[in-house]
Motif scaffolding. Sequence first.
Motif, mmCIF file in Angstrom:
data_model
loop_
_atom_site.group_PDB
_atom_site.id
_atom_site.type_symbol
_atom_site.label_atom_id
_atom_site.label_comp_id
_atom_site.label_asym_id
_atom_site.label_seq_id
_atom_site.Cartn_x
_atom_site.Cartn_y
_atom_site.Cartn_z
ATOM 1 N N VAL A 77 0.522 -1.239 0.049
ATOM 2 C CA VAL A 77 0.366 -0.162 -0.043
ATOM 3 C C VAL A 77 1.220 1.253 0.036
ATOM 4 O O VAL A 77 0.453 2.249 -0.814
ATOM 5 N N LYS A 78 1.336 0.965 0.781
ATOM 6 C CA LYS A 78 2.881 2.531 0.666
ATOM 7 C C LYS A 78 3.192 2.633 0.189
ATOM 8 O O LYS A 78 3.775 3.961 -0.968
ATOM 9 N N THR A 80 2.232 1.626 -3.452
ATOM 10 C CA THR A 80 1.475 1.780 -4.840
ATOM 11 C C THR A 80 1.384 2.973 -4.522
ATOM 12 O O THR A 80 1.422 4.178 -5.392
ATOM 13 N N THR A 81 0.945 4.012 -3.046
ATOM 14 C CA THR A 81 1.343 5.349 -2.835
ATOM 15 C C THR A 81 1.958 6.134 -3.796
ATOM 16 O O THR A 81 2.114 7.009 -4.013
#
Length: 354
Positions: A77-78, A80-81
């Motif tokens: 998630v990190k 991808t952000t």
Amino acid sequence: MKLLIAAGGTGGHIFPGVSVAEAFAADKGNEVFFTGTPYGLEERLIPGYGFRLIKIEAKPFTGRSPADKAKTVLAVVKGTTQAIRVIKTEKPDAILGMGGFTSVPVVLAGLLLRKPCFIHEQNVIPGMANKLLARKVKATFISFDDTAKYLRARDVIHTGNPIRRNMRGKRGEKPDRNFNIFVFGGSRGARSINNAVLQLLPYLEAFKQTVLYHQTGGEDFERIKGGYEGFGTSHQVFAFTDEMEKYYNLADVVVARAGASTIFELAYFGKPAILVPYPFSAGGHQWKNASYVERAGGGHVIGNDELSGERLYTAITELRENPEELGRMSENIRSIYVEDAEQKVVRGIQARVS
């Protein structure tokens, strides 16, 4: 056209990515840049080839406990952000993931932003990430023809695996009549292979006109160099070389690990191989790569836990005493190579991006 290539972690992902980048950038008006991590080989290698590297967070998928899985999800998630921010800022026309954990957040970000995304799978058996991403990207480029049957992909293109530009065009005739053995375990070496070669040395004393070229890796160099003392076999021992093409051309047989880049370099130079797959490769992919070469008739496989000086001696003796078989193996491994792999990847992207 502007291309973003996600590549990092190991040379097996980075060098093919660099080859594609060089081919892509050769067309005027094209621009290419990379994303990678701050702690992989990419931080040194990619800028060294003259390409811009933007760093994001990415971590390998390790562990099976709920805590490990949670850490993996948070890292994805990190990353991808961060990748979404990079893509919005840089505005690439297409994204190419070269496999491995460093590709996952970038390709995911590209898919979320509806960018044309592509992946390249180096190994016979695709990793978990590429198996999943292949279902969503515009096309999946594969090194080995067998890989197609392991994918549920929208579009699969057999391109081969791009090898380093400094090797292409460097095939040459073997310059001497010695029986030459080239041993290496990758840029960092391989302790199990190094140990087996030291055990092999007494056996080689009976061989005339035999030369051993041995890349040990930096950590093992002094120990292995000292281990050669007192033995009469001609040899060159070195920690690392930037002249792989020189030693490939010298070799009658090569002893090595079974990463995809190594296999395609062996195929390019037509060198019969004794392959010792790295036992901890993700999903056992090196064993499957090596088995593919053995089935094609281009090499022999020795398991890491079975490796010894005696096993190497038996395999080398068989090849040394059967030059016709050595010649057949050379042709067989050469058949794996796909010419102009990097151009095939570039053309595959350009044809699918409007």
